[in-house]
Design a protein around this motif. Sequence first.
Motif, PDB file in Angstrom:
ATOM      1  N   LEU A  48      -6.092  -6.103 -15.805  1.00 58.89           N
ATOM      2  CA  LEU A  48      -4.695  -5.900 -15.434  1.00 58.89           C
ATOM      3  C   LEU A  48      -3.795  -6.851 -16.203  1.00 58.89           C
ATOM      4  O   LEU A  48      -4.195  -7.956 -16.567  1.00 58.89           O
ATOM      5  N   ARG A  49      -2.563  -6.413 -16.442  1.00 61.05           N
ATOM      6  CA  ARG A  49      -1.535  -7.286 -17.022  1.00 61.05           C
ATOM      7  C   ARG A  49      -0.278  -7.149 -16.178  1.00 61.05           C
ATOM      8  O   ARG A  49      -0.163  -6.240 -15.356  1.00 61.05           O
ATOM      9  N   ASP A  50       0.637  -8.053 -16.385  1.00 55.39           N
ATOM     10  CA  ASP A  50       1.925  -8.012 -15.683  1.00 55.39           C
ATOM     11  C   ASP A  50       1.754  -7.915 -14.166  1.00 55.39           C
ATOM     12  O   ASP A  50       2.481  -7.183 -13.490  1.00 55.39           O
ATOM     13  N   LEU A  51       0.803  -8.676 -13.633  1.00 56.70           N
ATOM     14  CA  LEU A  51       0.593  -8.671 -12.182  1.00 56.70           C
ATOM     15  C   LEU A  51       1.823  -9.200 -11.464  1.00 56.70           C
ATOM     16  O   LEU A  51       2.417 -10.198 -11.882  1.00 56.70           O
ATOM     17  N   ARG A  52       2.191  -8.528 -10.395  1.00 54.26           N
ATOM     18  CA  ARG A  52       3.297  -8.943  -9.540  1.00 54.26           C
ATOM     19  C   ARG A  52       2.819  -8.853  -8.093  1.00 54.26           C
ATOM     20  O   ARG A  52       2.101  -7.925  -7.731  1.00 54.26           O
ATOM     21  N   PHE A  53       3.290  -9.804  -7.282  1.00 55.21           N
ATOM     22  CA  PHE A  53       2.862  -9.838  -5.885  1.00 55.21           C
ATOM     23  C   PHE A  53       4.074  -9.902  -4.974  1.00 55.21           C
ATOM     24  O   PHE A  53       5.082 -10.522  -5.307  1.00 55.21           O
ATOM     25  N   VAL A  54       3.941  -9.284  -3.818  1.00 50.03           N
ATOM     26  CA  VAL A  54       5.038  -9.218  -2.862  1.00 50.03           C
ATOM     27  C   VAL A  54       5.225 -10.560  -2.160  1.00 50.03           C
ATOM     28  O   VAL A  54       6.335 -11.050  -2.033  1.00 50.03           O
ATOM     29  N   GLY A  55       4.149 -11.187  -1.716  1.00 48.34           N
ATOM     30  CA  GLY A  55       4.269 -12.415  -0.936  1.00 48.34           C
ATOM     31  C   GLY A  55       3.578 -13.601  -1.571  1.00 48.34           C
ATOM     32  O   GLY A  55       3.044 -14.452  -0.878  1.00 48.34           O
ATOM     33  N   GLY A  56       3.536 -13.683  -2.873  1.00 51.82           N
ATOM     34  CA  GLY A  56       2.851 -14.773  -3.551  1.00 51.82           C
ATOM     35  C   GLY A  56       1.516 -14.325  -4.111  1.00 51.82           C
ATOM     36  O   GLY A  56       0.892 -13.393  -3.600  1.00 51.82           O
ATOM     37  N   ARG A  57       1.094 -14.988  -5.169  1.00 52.16           N
ATOM     38  CA  ARG A  57      -0.138 -14.605  -5.867  1.00 52.16           C
ATOM     39  C   ARG A  57      -1.337 -14.685  -4.939  1.00 52.16           C
ATOM     40  O   ARG A  57      -1.475 -15.634  -4.169  1.00 52.16           O
ATOM     41  N   LEU A  58      -2.203 -13.707  -5.034  1.00 48.84           N
ATOM     42  CA  LEU A  58      -3.454 -13.709  -4.277  1.00 48.84           C
ATOM     43  C   LEU A  58      -4.442 -14.650  -4.946  1.00 48.84           C
ATOM     44  O   LEU A  58      -4.439 -14.801  -6.167  1.00 48.84           O
ATOM     45  N   HIS A  59      -5.304 -15.255  -4.172  1.00 51.27           N
ATOM     46  CA  HIS A  59      -6.315 -16.158  -4.720  1.00 51.27           C
ATOM     47  C   HIS A  59      -7.455 -15.363  -5.358  1.00 51.27           C
ATOM     48  O   HIS A  59      -7.690 -14.200  -4.999  1.00 51.27           O
ATOM     49  N   ASP A  60      -8.124 -15.983  -6.322  1.00 58.58           N
ATOM     50  CA  ASP A  60      -9.301 -15.345  -6.916  1.00 58.58           C
ATOM     51  C   ASP A  60     -10.316 -15.067  -5.821  1.00 58.58           C
ATOM     52  O   ASP A  60     -10.541 -15.903  -4.948  1.00 58.58           O
ATOM     53  N   GLY A  61     -10.907 -13.886  -5.883  1.00 61.03           N
ATOM     54  CA  GLY A  61     -11.882 -13.485  -4.876  1.00 61.03           C
ATOM     55  C   GLY A  61     -11.266 -12.748  -3.701  1.00 61.03           C
ATOM     56  O   GLY A  61     -11.977 -12.379  -2.766  1.00 61.03           O
ATOM     57  N   ALA A  62      -9.943 -12.515  -3.749  1.00 61.39           N
ATOM     58  CA  ALA A  62      -9.275 -11.802  -2.660  1.00 61.39           C
ATOM     59  C   ALA A  62      -9.716 -10.342  -2.642  1.00 61.39           C
ATOM     60  O   ALA A  62      -9.729  -9.672  -3.672  1.00 61.39           O
ATOM     61  N   ALA A  63     -10.064  -9.868  -1.465  1.00 62.10           N
ATOM     62  CA  ALA A  63     -10.412  -8.459  -1.288  1.00 62.10           C
ATOM     63  C   ALA A  63      -9.128  -7.646  -1.218  1.00 62.10           C
ATOM     64  O   ALA A  63      -8.155  -8.053  -0.577  1.00 62.10           O
ATOM     65  N   VAL A  64      -9.110  -6.510  -1.903  1.00 57.28           N
ATOM     66  CA  VAL A  64      -7.958  -5.612  -1.907  1.00 57.28           C
ATOM     67  C   VAL A  64      -8.440  -4.170  -1.875  1.00 57.28           C
ATOM     68  O   VAL A  64      -9.620  -3.888  -2.101  1.00 57.28           O
ATOM     69  N   LEU A  65      -7.505  -3.284  -1.600  1.00 58.75           N
ATOM     70  CA  LEU A  65      -7.707  -1.858  -1.839  1.00 58.75           C
ATOM     71  C   LEU A  65      -6.851  -1.520  -3.046  1.00 58.75           C
ATOM     72  O   LEU A  65      -5.666  -1.873  -3.088  1.00 58.75           O
ATOM     73  N   ALA A  66      -7.432  -0.876  -4.035  1.00 61.07           N
ATOM     74  CA  ALA A  66      -6.719  -0.527  -5.258  1.00 61.07           C
ATOM     75  C   ALA A  66      -6.473   0.974  -5.305  1.00 61.07           C
ATOM     76  O   ALA A  66      -7.367   1.760  -4.982  1.00 61.07           O
ATOM     77  N   GLN A  67      -5.265   1.347  -5.706  1.00 58.00           N
ATOM     78  CA  GLN A  67      -4.911   2.763  -5.847  1.00 58.00           C
ATOM     79  C   GLN A  67      -4.284   2.976  -7.212  1.00 58.00           C
ATOM     80  O   GLN A  67      -3.357   2.260  -7.601  1.00 58.00           O
ATOM     81  N   VAL A  68      -4.798   3.979  -7.934  1.00 58.54           N
ATOM     82  CA  VAL A  68      -4.324   4.234  -9.294  1.00 58.54           C
ATOM     83  C   VAL A  68      -3.376   5.414  -9.345  1.00 58.54           C
ATOM     84  O   VAL A  68      -2.340   5.346  -9.976  1.00 58.54           O
ATOM     85  N   ARG A  69      -3.702   6.471  -8.692  1.00 55.69           N
ATOM     86  CA  ARG A  69      -2.869   7.665  -8.742  1.00 55.69           C
ATOM     87  C   ARG A  69      -2.036   7.764  -7.471  1.00 55.69           C
ATOM     88  O   ARG A  69      -2.495   7.369  -6.404  1.00 55.69           O
ATOM     89  N   ALA A  70      -0.825   8.310  -7.577  1.00 55.74           N
ATOM     90  CA  ALA A  70       0.099   8.358  -6.443  1.00 55.74           C
ATOM     91  C   ALA A  70      -0.540   8.944  -5.190  1.00 55.74           C
ATOM     92  O   ALA A  70      -0.311   8.462  -4.093  1.00 55.74           O
ATOM     93  N   HIS A  71      -1.357   9.956  -5.337  1.00 56.79           N
ATOM     94  CA  HIS A  71      -1.987  10.574  -4.177  1.00 56.79           C
ATOM     95  C   HIS A  71      -3.501  10.365  -4.194  1.00 56.79           C
ATOM     96  O   HIS A  71      -4.232  11.032  -3.471  1.00 56.79           O
TER      97      HIS A  71
END
Length: 103
Positions: free
Chosen positions: A34-57
């Motif tokens: 990834l490039r140009d990462l932006r976060f809503v409430g501050g950068r997530l720490h390395d190892g943070a679990a997330v759900l990733a979505q690529v396509r709008a639906h």
Amino acid sequence: VAVGERRYVTSIDAASDTVVVGGRDDLLRAETGLRDLRFVGGRLHDGAAVLAQVRAHGRTVEAVLEGDALRYPAPEPMVAPGQVVALYDPDRPEVLLGGGIAV
């Protein structure tokens, strides 16, 4: 290229005018840069679990953020460079954490 089964572009090298094609399994990747990462409430720490979505639906997939890359527990279809990747809270999937651009 006719080979009797579907083929997919797996990489493009503009410098050498090369397009590489392969089967569906050749699209699978263990991570997405990834490039140009932006976060809503501050950068997530390395190892943070997330759900990733690529396509709008599209469906969300579990991932771990490590630096400027997402790592998947099981290989996922590659994300085309330039696509937006949205990151959501795995405990509250309606909460957007941030996102970036796939490389």
